[in-house]
Write a protein that holds these residues in place. Structure first.
Motif, mmCIF file in Angstrom:
data_model
loop_
_atom_site.group_PDB
_atom_site.id
_atom_site.type_symbol
_atom_site.label_atom_id
_atom_site.label_comp_id
_atom_site.label_asym_id
_atom_site.label_seq_id
_atom_site.Cartn_x
_atom_site.Cartn_y
_atom_site.Cartn_z
ATOM 1 N N VAL A 49 -2.026 9.536 59.415
ATOM 2 C CA VAL A 49 -3.351 9.094 59.860
ATOM 3 C C VAL A 49 -3.181 7.800 60.637
ATOM 4 C CG1 VAL A 49 -5.674 8.428 59.159
ATOM 5 C CG2 VAL A 49 -4.405 10.128 57.819
ATOM 6 N N GLY A 50 -3.675 7.768 61.880
ATOM 7 C CA GLY A 50 -3.542 6.579 62.698
ATOM 8 C C GLY A 50 -2.162 6.475 63.325
ATOM 9 N N SER A 51 -1.856 5.279 63.850
ATOM 10 C CA SER A 51 -0.573 5.069 64.515
ATOM 11 C C SER A 51 -0.118 3.636 64.330
ATOM 12 C CB SER A 51 -0.685 5.394 66.010
ATOM 13 O OG SER A 51 -1.653 4.565 66.629
ATOM 14 N N GLY A 52 1.122 3.415 64.709
ATOM 15 C CA GLY A 52 1.671 2.067 64.617
ATOM 16 C C GLY A 52 1.867 1.600 63.186
ATOM 17 N N SER A 53 1.849 0.295 63.004
ATOM 18 C CA SER A 53 2.125 -0.285 61.681
ATOM 19 C C SER A 53 1.020 -0.007 60.677
ATOM 20 C CB SER A 53 2.338 -1.806 61.811
ATOM 21 O OG SER A 53 1.179 -2.411 62.373
ATOM 22 N N ASP A 54 -0.178 0.348 61.152
ATOM 23 C CA ASP A 54 -1.293 0.625 60.243
ATOM 24 C C ASP A 54 -1.370 2.097 59.832
ATOM 25 O OD1 ASP A 54 -2.170 -2.005 60.263
ATOM 26 O OD2 ASP A 54 -3.435 -1.688 62.031
ATOM 27 N N ALA A 55 -0.491 2.915 60.331
ATOM 28 C CA ALA A 55 -0.543 4.350 60.042
ATOM 29 C C ALA A 55 -0.344 4.612 58.556
ATOM 30 C CB ALA A 55 0.515 5.085 60.852
ATOM 31 N N ARG A 56 -1.004 5.660 58.069
ATOM 32 C CA ARG A 56 -0.867 6.089 56.680
ATOM 33 C C ARG A 56 -0.229 7.470 56.670
ATOM 34 N NH1 ARG A 56 -2.106 1.524 56.741
ATOM 35 N NH2 ARG A 56 -3.764 0.444 55.591
ATOM 36 N N LYS A 57 0.648 7.696 55.719
ATOM 37 C CA LYS A 57 1.415 8.942 55.687
ATOM 38 C C LYS A 57 1.400 9.538 54.295
ATOM 39 C CE LYS A 57 6.176 10.547 56.531
ATOM 40 N NZ LYS A 57 7.529 10.104 56.981
ATOM 41 N N CYS A 58 1.303 10.867 54.228
ATOM 42 C CA CYS A 58 1.439 11.570 52.953
ATOM 43 C C CYS A 58 2.007 12.958 53.229
ATOM 44 C CB CYS A 58 0.116 11.638 52.191
ATOM 45 S SG CYS A 58 -1.186 12.611 53.001
ATOM 46 N N THR A 59 2.471 13.619 52.183
ATOM 47 C CA THR A 59 3.137 14.911 52.326
ATOM 48 C C THR A 59 2.550 15.911 51.340
ATOM 49 O OG1 THR A 59 5.192 13.838 52.999
ATOM 50 C CG2 THR A 59 5.356 16.106 52.226
ATOM 51 N N GLY A 60 2.359 17.140 51.799
ATOM 52 C CA GLY A 60 1.889 18.219 50.937
ATOM 53 C C GLY A 60 2.795 19.433 51.066
ATOM 54 N N PRO A 107 -10.150 2.157 60.678
ATOM 55 C CA PRO A 107 -11.436 2.510 61.285
ATOM 56 C C PRO A 107 -11.810 3.945 60.929
ATOM 57 C CG PRO A 107 -10.007 1.413 62.879
ATOM 58 C CD PRO A 107 -9.170 1.691 61.682
ATOM 59 N N ARG A 108 -13.105 4.242 60.943
ATOM 60 C CA ARG A 108 -13.573 5.570 60.540
ATOM 61 C C ARG A 108 -13.016 6.669 61.448
ATOM 62 N NH1 ARG A 108 -19.549 6.226 60.598
ATOM 63 N NH2 ARG A 108 -19.044 8.172 59.529
ATOM 64 N N ARG A 109 -12.958 6.401 62.744
ATOM 65 C CA ARG A 109 -12.466 7.421 63.673
ATOM 66 C C ARG A 109 -10.943 7.314 63.780
ATOM 67 N NH1 ARG A 109 -14.766 10.430 67.774
ATOM 68 N NH2 ARG A 109 -16.724 9.302 67.514
ATOM 69 N N GLN A 110 -10.264 8.405 63.436
ATOM 70 C CA GLN A 110 -8.804 8.397 63.440
ATOM 71 C C GLN A 110 -8.254 9.720 63.963
ATOM 72 O OE1 GLN A 110 -6.566 6.028 62.762
ATOM 73 N NE2 GLN A 110 -8.192 4.518 62.362
ATOM 74 N N THR A 111 -6.996 9.677 64.377
ATOM 75 C CA THR A 111 -6.258 10.886 64.712
ATOM 76 C C THR A 111 -5.350 11.235 63.544
ATOM 77 O OG1 THR A 111 -6.257 10.415 67.084
ATOM 78 C CG2 THR A 111 -4.600 11.960 66.272
ATOM 79 N N VAL A 112 -5.466 12.450 63.064
ATOM 80 C CA VAL A 112 -4.584 12.930 61.996
ATOM 81 C C VAL A 112 -3.541 13.854 62.625
ATOM 82 C CG1 VAL A 112 -4.415 14.204 59.831
ATOM 83 C CG2 VAL A 112 -6.419 12.768 60.280
ATOM 84 N N ALA A 113 -2.286 13.480 62.479
ATOM 85 C CA ALA A 113 -1.187 14.309 62.972
ATOM 86 C C ALA A 113 -0.620 15.096 61.802
ATOM 87 C CB ALA A 113 -0.107 13.438 63.608
ATOM 88 N N MET A 114 -0.352 16.378 62.034
ATOM 89 C CA MET A 114 0.218 17.262 61.006
ATOM 90 C C MET A 114 1.503 17.856 61.560
ATOM 91 S SD MET A 114 -3.453 19.104 60.501
ATOM 92 C CE MET A 114 -3.759 18.775 62.243
ATOM 93 N N LYS A 116 -5.645 16.238 65.077
ATOM 94 C CA LYS A 116 -7.088 16.425 64.935
ATOM 95 C C LYS A 116 -7.778 15.073 64.930
ATOM 96 C CE LYS A 116 -10.955 18.608 63.955
ATOM 97 N NZ LYS A 116 -11.590 19.548 64.899
ATOM 98 N N GLU A 117 -8.808 14.938 65.764
ATOM 99 C CA GLU A 117 -9.625 13.732 65.737
ATOM 100 C C GLU A 117 -10.618 13.846 64.569
ATOM 101 O OE1 GLU A 117 -9.354 11.036 67.629
ATOM 102 O OE2 GLU A 117 -7.632 11.913 68.663
ATOM 103 N N VAL A 118 -10.633 12.837 63.715
ATOM 104 C CA VAL A 118 -11.430 12.902 62.492
ATOM 105 C C VAL A 118 -12.273 11.633 62.356
ATOM 106 C CG1 VAL A 118 -11.339 13.034 59.966
ATOM 107 C CG2 VAL A 118 -9.689 14.315 61.348
ATOM 108 N N ILE A 119 -13.501 11.812 61.909
ATOM 109 C CA ILE A 119 -14.346 10.675 61.525
ATOM 110 C C ILE A 119 -14.519 10.749 60.012
ATOM 111 C CG2 ILE A 119 -16.584 9.565 61.722
ATOM 112 C CD1 ILE A 119 -16.829 10.735 64.513
ATOM 113 N N PHE A 120 -13.940 9.813 59.314
ATOM 114 C CA PHE A 120 -14.006 9.832 57.843
ATOM 115 C C PHE A 120 -15.371 9.357 57.380
ATOM 116 C CE2 PHE A 120 -9.360 9.279 58.512
ATOM 117 C CZ PHE A 120 -8.955 10.464 57.893
ATOM 118 N N ASP A 121 -15.789 9.886 56.239
ATOM 119 C CA ASP A 121 -17.062 9.484 55.657
ATOM 120 C C ASP A 121 -17.009 8.028 55.248
ATOM 121 O OD1 ASP A 121 -17.949 12.076 55.921
ATOM 122 O OD2 ASP A 121 -17.380 12.654 53.877
ATOM 123 N N GLU A 122 -18.198 7.418 55.198
ATOM 124 C CA GLU A 122 -18.298 6.054 54.665
ATOM 125 C C GLU A 122 -17.839 6.038 53.216
ATOM 126 O OE1 GLU A 122 -18.879 3.361 56.104
ATOM 127 O OE2 GLU A 122 -20.050 3.735 57.913
#
Length: 197
Positions: free
Chosen positions: A139-150, A168-175, A190-196
């Motif tokens: 989720v996101g890019s650069g140093s702020d990116a978040r990563k997980c595995t399923g 930020p609420r609007r993010q790009t999720v790479a799979m 996928k461009e995603v807008i996360f819920d509040e």
């Protein structure tokens, strides 16, 4: 006497059927040998066919072997009229091409956790699920990116949880699926807008 069945190198794709064909003829006259059972051994997979009026036997095998060159042995056991015969060849098995499809942000796991569950489906080119494979979500890019595995389940779905509270609420999720001996790699965004939260 029959000639050896004529085999040619061929190719197929993992999890897809491949058609194998051989011709059985008399050695001296080249006349077709009709109505005889022929055995096909593709690696550890086996199938049978019967020669038709032109001496041709066909069979179909759904490839269940990893990518590479798989040996092919075609044989006729012989009978009261003809001696046995066999020939060898090979089939080049290619990796299947999968696809990843986003199935959405399932929503926050809990108000305090500030994590969301991400999901994607990994399927083959026949839209069948690809099981027990690792899918990486970023989720996101650069140093702020978040990563997980399923890991994909019986239906090809992989899910994992990631903390997006500081993004930020609007993010790009790479799979991404890295590929293996059976499947090519696959990726999607996928461009995603996360819920509040």
């Amino acid at each position: 006497h029959p000639t050896k069945p004529g085999g040619a190198n061929s190719w197929g794709t993992y999890s897809d059927p491949v058609t194998l064909t051989v011709t059985l003829t008399e050695a001296l006259t080249s006349a077709p040998v009709v109505g005889r059972p022929v055995h096909f051994s593709l690696g550890y997979q086996e199938a049978h066919g019967t020669t038709d009026g032109t001496g041709v036997a066909k069979t179909s095998i759904k490839i269940d072997q990893r990518a590479g060159v798989v040996p092919l042995l075609v044989s006729f056991d012989g009978d009261v009229e003809y001696l046995s015969a066999e020939t060898q060849g090979s089939v080049v098995v290619k990796r299947e091409r999968p696809a990843i499809r986003w199935i959405g942000d399932v929503g926050p796991a809990a108000a305090k956790a500030r994590t969301v569950t991400l999901g994607a489906v990994l399927s083959d080119d026949d839209a069948k699920p690809v099981r027990k494979r690792r899918v990486i979500f970023i989720v996101g890019s650069g140093s702020d990116a978040r990563k997980c595995t399923g890991i994909t389940g019986h239906d090809g779905t992989a899910r994992c949880r990631v903390d997006v509270s500081k993004l930020p609420r609007r993010q790009t999720v790479a799979m991404a699926f890295a590929g293996d001996a059976y499947y090519e790699s696959a990726a999607a965004k996928k461009e995603v807008i996360f819920d509040e939260r």
